[in-house]
Structures are given as C-alpha cells and as structure tokens.
Design a protein around this motif. Structure first.
Motif, PDB file in Angstrom:
ATOM      1  N   GLY A  78       0.311   8.750  -5.900  1.00 16.30           N
ATOM      2  CA  GLY A  78       0.544  10.042  -5.790  1.00 16.30           C
ATOM      3  C   GLY A  78       1.049  11.476  -6.336  1.00 16.30           C
ATOM      4  N   ASP A 127       0.994  -1.321   0.091  1.00 12.33           N
ATOM      5  CA  ASP A 127      -0.042  -0.162   0.152  1.00 12.33           C
ATOM      6  C   ASP A 127       0.561   1.408  -0.442  1.00 12.33           C
ATOM      7  OD1 ASP A 127      -2.312  -1.155  -0.144  1.00 12.33           O
ATOM      8  OD2 ASP A 127      -2.950  -1.164   2.258  1.00 12.33           O
ATOM      9  N   GLN A 169       0.743   3.984  -2.801  1.00 12.56           N
ATOM     10  CA  GLN A 169       0.492   5.049  -2.984  1.00 12.56           C
ATOM     11  C   GLN A 169       2.235   5.942  -3.163  1.00 12.56           C
ATOM     12  OE1 GLN A 169      -0.697   5.313   1.007  1.00 12.56           O
ATOM     13  NE2 GLN A 169      -2.373   4.383   1.209  1.00 12.56           N
ATOM     14  N   ALA A 190      -4.116   5.355  -8.357  1.00 19.69           N
ATOM     15  CA  ALA A 190      -2.969   4.018  -7.931  1.00 19.69           C
ATOM     16  C   ALA A 190      -3.372   3.285  -9.242  1.00 19.69           C
ATOM     17  CB  ALA A 190      -4.069   3.307  -6.999  1.00 19.69           C
TER      18      ALA A 190
END
Length: 219
Positions: free
Chosen positions: A60, A52, A56, A119
C-alpha cells in the motif's frame, strides 16, 4: 485485588500456559513440518492472515509507475515469467507441474486471477518466508519486476497459443544481469569435434589368425 486485576492475572496465566504448551510441542518435534502434511485449519488461517496483512501493509505504500503496461513492458515481463515463474504459478493450458504439485502452501495459479500490481511487485521483489517464493529483487532491478507485474495483468486473458506467441516474441530470460542460463533460449549445445579413427593395418594372408583360446583372461 480488584476485578480488573484478577482478570489481568487470569489472562496472563492462560497466555503463559498456552506458551508453555506450544513451546513443549515445538521442542518435542510433534508438529510435522512436512510439505505433504497440511497445516491444521487454525494454523493455516493464522499464517494466511499474517501473509495477506503483511503484503497489503507494505504494498500500500508503493507507487505504481505512470504508464505501466506498454506492449514492450508486457512482452519483456512475459519472457521472465516463463523462465522464472511458470513452473510454479503455471501457464495457460497447464494445470499442474511437478513443482506446483509438491509445494505447500500451493502457489497461486496466476493464469486464473488478476493480481494487484503493487502487491505483485512487492511479492516478486521480496519473496515470502517458508513458502518457496524467492526474493527476485536480489537479482532483478525494479524496472524488470514492474514489467513482470504488468504482464500478470495480461496473463489471465491469454490462451496457450497467445501466451506462447508472446513469450517467443520476447528476449526470454533477460533482466539486465544475474540471470542463470537454464532456459531453452540460453543453452547452447556445442557440436562434438570429429574423432579420427586410425585405419586398420593390412593383414598378411601368410600369417595365421591369432588363436585366443589359450590366452588367460583376467578381470
């Protein structure tokens, strides 16, 4: 030796001992990597956190294309999703497939929750190590990957009928080259050529039938 030094030495010794134990367990083959034997909770949590945070951090930095989500983009993404993703990530009305049942960690059911577009793009393009998720970016340009990310925003709102209608209105598995022709839109079954059977020779009624009873049969 100061208190701080003693703590550093103790911490280093503990870490070294843990590394030796972990290395021994790995080398011995004690850890079972079978997909039907789940990770322990601490191992699973660590891998989940690493996954995760990795996604991220990298997603991002992406900029979602302005205007992403047109009907044409969603329709185009639907065709590729059905051909390339539905077997693992499911389709409306489908609770399980052979692939989704056998993979571990289990692929997320993308019919249930909306995923972040950036994502989704990153994962589709780069894949995830040791998870069964391929890096589709090796065969797809970014434009088509963004279209799939756009479709994923629509997917949780579709029922089985709406999903099938959207897929059927698309071009199917089509992303500008590199596709494998393995879905029902692409496979062409040629009609077998007719086989000519020679006519039987006329039988002379004066000739007695061949008696096979005395023939030797060898197998």
């Amino acid at each position: 030796m100061t208190s701080r030094t003693r703590k550093a030495v103790l911490t280093g010794s503990i870490l070294a001992a843990v590394a030796i134990i972990a290395g021994g367990a790995i080398w011995s083959g004690a850890y079972n990597v079978a997909a039907d034997d789940p990770h322990s909770r601490p191992v699973y949590s660590l891998l989940e956190l690493a996954r995760d945070r990795s996604i991220q951090t990298r997603a991002g930095k992406l900029q979602v294309p302005v205007g992403l989500g047109s009907d044409d983009q969603i329709r185009q993404g639907a065709g590729n999703y059905d051909a390339m993703c539905a077997a693992c990530h499911l389709a409306p009305g489908v609770s399980q497939t052979e692939l989704s049942r056998g993979l571990y960690p289990a692929p997320p059911d993308l019919t249930e929750a909306t995923v972040d577009q950036a994502a989704a793009f990153w994962v589709i393009k780069h894949g995830i190590k040791a998870s069964g998720m391929p890096a589709w970016g090796l065969s797809m340009d970014d434009e088509y990957i963004w279209n799939m990310a756009a479709f994923l925003q629509k997917l949780p709102d579709l029922d089985a009928t709406g999903y099938r209608a959207l897929v059927d209105s698309s071009d199917g598995h089509s992303h500008g080259g590199g596709e494998t022709m393995d879905d029902h839109h692409d496979v062409v079954h040629p009609t077998p050529a007719p086989v000519e059977v020679p006519a039987s020779e006329p039988v002379d009624p004066a000739t007695p039938p061949d008696d096979h009873s005395n023939h030797d049969h060898q197998h």
